[in-house]
Every structure is written in structure tokens, then in C-alpha cells.
Scaffold this motif. Structure first.
Motif: not given
Length: 434
Positions: A152-159, A114-116, A120-122
């Protein structure tokens, strides 16, 4: 069923959506749950959505560009496989919006790049997913001044729970891998660089960060408001270009293990504030400006750590109720009268410098000056509240076993020699009496 997209162009340059006889979203919509779609090399336009169990596998190089306001790829299904696909998201957008959005469970993203300009990935309320071999690159230059805050964040996790992020890399993002309100996740064998926090955990529980690398970030790993985290066997180096840089930062953290990490060349190796009941064990801290810094930290355990060539080995303030023992400090002058491998003299950490500079920041300019060292030598009473290693190691932990083995071996031979001498004395004494 395996579906092969046929008749498409092979090159990536100069292609457009009009060149494609088959629309990728249409192909996904027509597929049955469980189908495998093999996508030939080519350039495609997003966004695309997957709402059923599918395998989307690239045949050679497949590139999907962003178009519109939605993520390039949205997964709202379980058991989806995305393999070998490249996403390029050059749209000017809110950095919190994702290029790839996952809202399902048990999905696999493998060898995806991913180039953004955004995130990147949520993963949102998504569990048991696997991200393996993912590469994320920010398009906004991290060194471009005010623009860097728009990343933004590279890999972003929520819940999101019980996910695995392994063998992946994040470069030039805001935070490399970010977890919030997410537990039981495994972050292993990744690289995060040129970001604010390489690995950032907020309000999490029972996550594992192990065998990762973080360098040239503001902070390698930041853990805040979390419990029962394992940060082990990582390498955090060269976080030193910011006044707030640390290798590992703990704030309001409990029952967490910081173990077996190599922390080198950072402004502060390990920073601990308002944190308790943590274990800081067997870490190697070398060539940091400050090895470890503790503020309002209590009931933590520090043991088996190695402090070598740090400008300041340790600083502590309001952090007296900690169990500190059996660490190696290369500037210690110890005495070992029993051959135990531990000094009979404690290693004491004088809080004078941190106390003074907290009150008057400008005094940091005088670090290492003769006047500062003289004043520090006067500031030695009372010492009951100082952070102390009561039994510091005489040698680094790696050599300590050899020392103890050598002591035991020498003691055995000494005992045998004394026994032989005693027998000879008894024998000679008996002969003399005759």
C-alpha cells in the motif's frame, strides 16, 4: 486532566492482552474531552478508536499490534495528539486498507512509526492535520517480484486540504506520499525510497513539495493532472533501475514551478509530457541518461538550469513552442563575442533519436553507435521546430555572476586606461605643436 495507566508490564516481548489490567480502548472511552493519556511502555492490542479531543502520549516505548479487520487506530475527532507510539500491522490484508486512519481536522501525529502490510496512514476528508517525524516501513519486500505490487501507500491523502507532512520517512511502500483530489498541502523535508513513486500527486492544486529526498524509487516525484504545484529544492537521485524511471515526471500539468532541484543519476532527469505554462528554473541535472525529455509540451519556460555529464542532455518531440534560454550545457561549443556570459550561438536539440526510437523501439540498442550518430548528423533540416536554447550560458550559473562581475570590472579598467592614454596623447600632441 492527565491520566496515567498504572500497573502495566514494562517489557515488550511475551506480553498479551490478558497481562493488561486496563484495556486501552476502555481508558479512551472513559476519558473526558481534552484529557491527556500517558501510556507506559508495553505492548497493546488494537484496534482502538478516538472520537473525542484527546492526547495519547507514549511513556517510553509503546507498541500497538493489529487485530481484526479495522485499522489499528481510527481518529474521528478534531484536535487529537498521538505522540511516540509504534504500530505494527502484520495482518494479511487489502493493501488499500490503512493501519492508521484519520477522518478529523487539526490533529497531530508526532514521532509515530508504522510497520505494515497495508497502507501506513490515510487521511480521508481530513484537513489542517500535522504529520511530523512519522516513519513508515513496508513489511513486504519491494524486491520480492510480484508481491511488491501488493504494497500500500505510505501516507495517502484523499479530499484532504491544508495538511503538513514534514520530517518524515517512507520506505518500501507502493507510493511513498500520495495525494489525490487534495490541495494546499505542504510536503517538506521528507525521505521516500524503495517505492514506485516517492511523491505522487493526482488531480491536485496548489501543493508544495520542497526540501525532500527521493531515491531508489521507480520515479522520484510524479505530478499528474495538477495545477500550481511547487516542486522546489528537492533531491531526486538514483531512479534508474526501470525503463520508465524518472527523477521528476510531469503529465498534464499546468502553471507549476520546478525550481532549484538537484536531479542526479536517474534514467530521465525531468520528463514533461502534455504539459504547458510551467516554469523549470535553476535545477541541476547531472549524470542522468537523459537530462530532460519533453513530448507534446508547449509554452513552458526553461531557464537557469545546469546540464552536466548527462549521456543525452535533452530530447524533445512536438515541443517547439517553449521559452528556453540561459541554461548551461556542458557539451556546448559556444561563442561569446560581447563578454555577456551567453553564447551567440543557440544550443539546438536534435529530435532524431527520440523520433526514431519511438517508431522502432529496437533501435535503442544502437544508441551512441557511429551509424546512429552519422544518421543524426544528416537529420538537420528543417530546424525551426527544434527545441533551442537561444542564449545558453558559457559557464554554470554559479559562476555566471563572477563572469559578469569580472566583465564589468575589466570594462571599467579598460575605460580608465583608454582615458589616460587619450589624455597623454593630447598632452604630447600639444607639446609637439609648441
Amino acid at each position: 486532566m492527565i491520566i496515567m495507566v498504572a500497573g502495566l508490564f514494562g517489557g515488550l516481548q511475551g506480553a498479551s492482552a490478558a497481562d493488561q489490567p486496563v484495556n486501552l480502548q476502555s481508558l479512551i472511552d472513559q476519558a473526558k474531552p481534552g484529557d491527556t493519556i500517558t501510556v507506559p511502555a508495553g505492548a497493546y492490542q488494537g484496534p482502538i478508536q478516538i472520537n473525542k479531543t484527546l492526547k495519547l502520549i507514549a511513556d517510553q516505548e509503546v507498541l500497538i499490534h493489529g487485530n481484526g479487520d479495522a485499522p489499528i487506530l481510527t481518529i474521528q475527532a478534531d484536535h487529537v495528539l498521538i505522540a511516540g507510539i509504534h504500530f505494527v500491522d502484520e495482518r494479511a490484508r487489502d493493501p488499500k486498507e490503512a493501519t492508521v486512519l484519520v477522518k478529523g481536522n487539526d490533529n497531530v501525529l508526532k514521532e509515530v512509526t508504522v510497520r505494515t502490510n497495508g497502507t501506513g496512514i490515510q487521511l480521508r476528508e481530513a484537513s489542517r492535520n500535522l504529520l511530523d517525524g512519522v516513519q513508515i516501513q513496508g513489511l513486504t519486500d519491494a524486491r520480492s517480484g510480484s508481491d511488491s505490487v501488493m504494497r500500500g501507500n505510505g501516507i495517502d491523502l484523499w479530499e484532504s486540504y491544508s495538511n503538513q507532512i514534514i520530517n518524515s520517512s517512507v520506505d518500501n511502500m507502493y507510493d511513498g506520499i500520495y495525494l489525490e483530489n487534495s490541495s494546499d498541502n505542504l510536503i517538506r523535508s521528507n525521505v521516500a525510497k524503495n517505492s514506485r513513486y516517492g511523491y505522487h500527486l493526482m488531480f491536485t492544486k496548489n501543493n508544495t513539495i520542497e526540501k525532500n529526498v527521493g531515491f531508489h524509487n521507480v520515479t522520484g516525484a510524479m505530478v499528474m493532472g495538477s495545477e500550481q504545484v511547487k516542486v522546489q529544492h528537492n533531491e531526486f537521485s538514483k531512479q534508474n533501475e526501470n525503463v520508465n524511471s524518472q527523477g521528476i515526471l510531469l503529465f498534464d500539468v499546468k502553471k507549476t514551478a520546478i525550481q532549484g532541484n538537484e536531479v542526479e543519476g536517474n534514467r530521465v532527469g525531468i520528463y514533461v509530457e502534455s504539459s504547458s505554462d510551467n516554469q523549470i528554473l535553476n535545477n541541476v541535472l547531472t549524470r542522468n541518461f537523459i537530462g530532460i525529455q519533453m513530448i507534446d509540451a508547449s509554452t513552458n519556460e526553461l531557464e537557469g538550469n545546469e546540464f552536466v555529464s548527462n549521456v543525452i542532455q535533452a530530447q524533445a518531440e512536438s515541443s517547439s513552442d517553449n521559452r528556453v534560454q540561459a541554461n548551461y550545457w556542458d557539451d556546448m561549443q559556444g561563442i561569446d563575442r560581447t563578454g555577456s556570459g551567453r553564447s551567440d550561438l543557440a544550443y539546438q536539440i536534435n529530435p532524431f533519436y527520440i523520433t526514431l526510437t519511438n517508431d522502432v523501439k529496437a533501435f535503442q540498442l544502437f544508441f551512441g553507435s557511429p551509424g546512429m550518430e552519422f544518421l543524426e548528423s544528416l537529420f538537420n533540416n528543417p530546424t525551426d521546430s527544434w527545441l533551442k536554447d537561444r542564449s545558453p550560458l558559457m559557464k554554470p550559473p554559479a559562476l555566471q555572476g563572477q563572469v559578469e562581475q569580472g566583465v564589468g570590472f575589466s570594462a571599467l579598467w579598460l575605460g580608465l586606461v583608454l582615458l589616460v592614454v587619450s589624455l597623454l596623447c593630447i598632452y604630447n600632441w600639444g607639446i609637439a605643436r609648441k
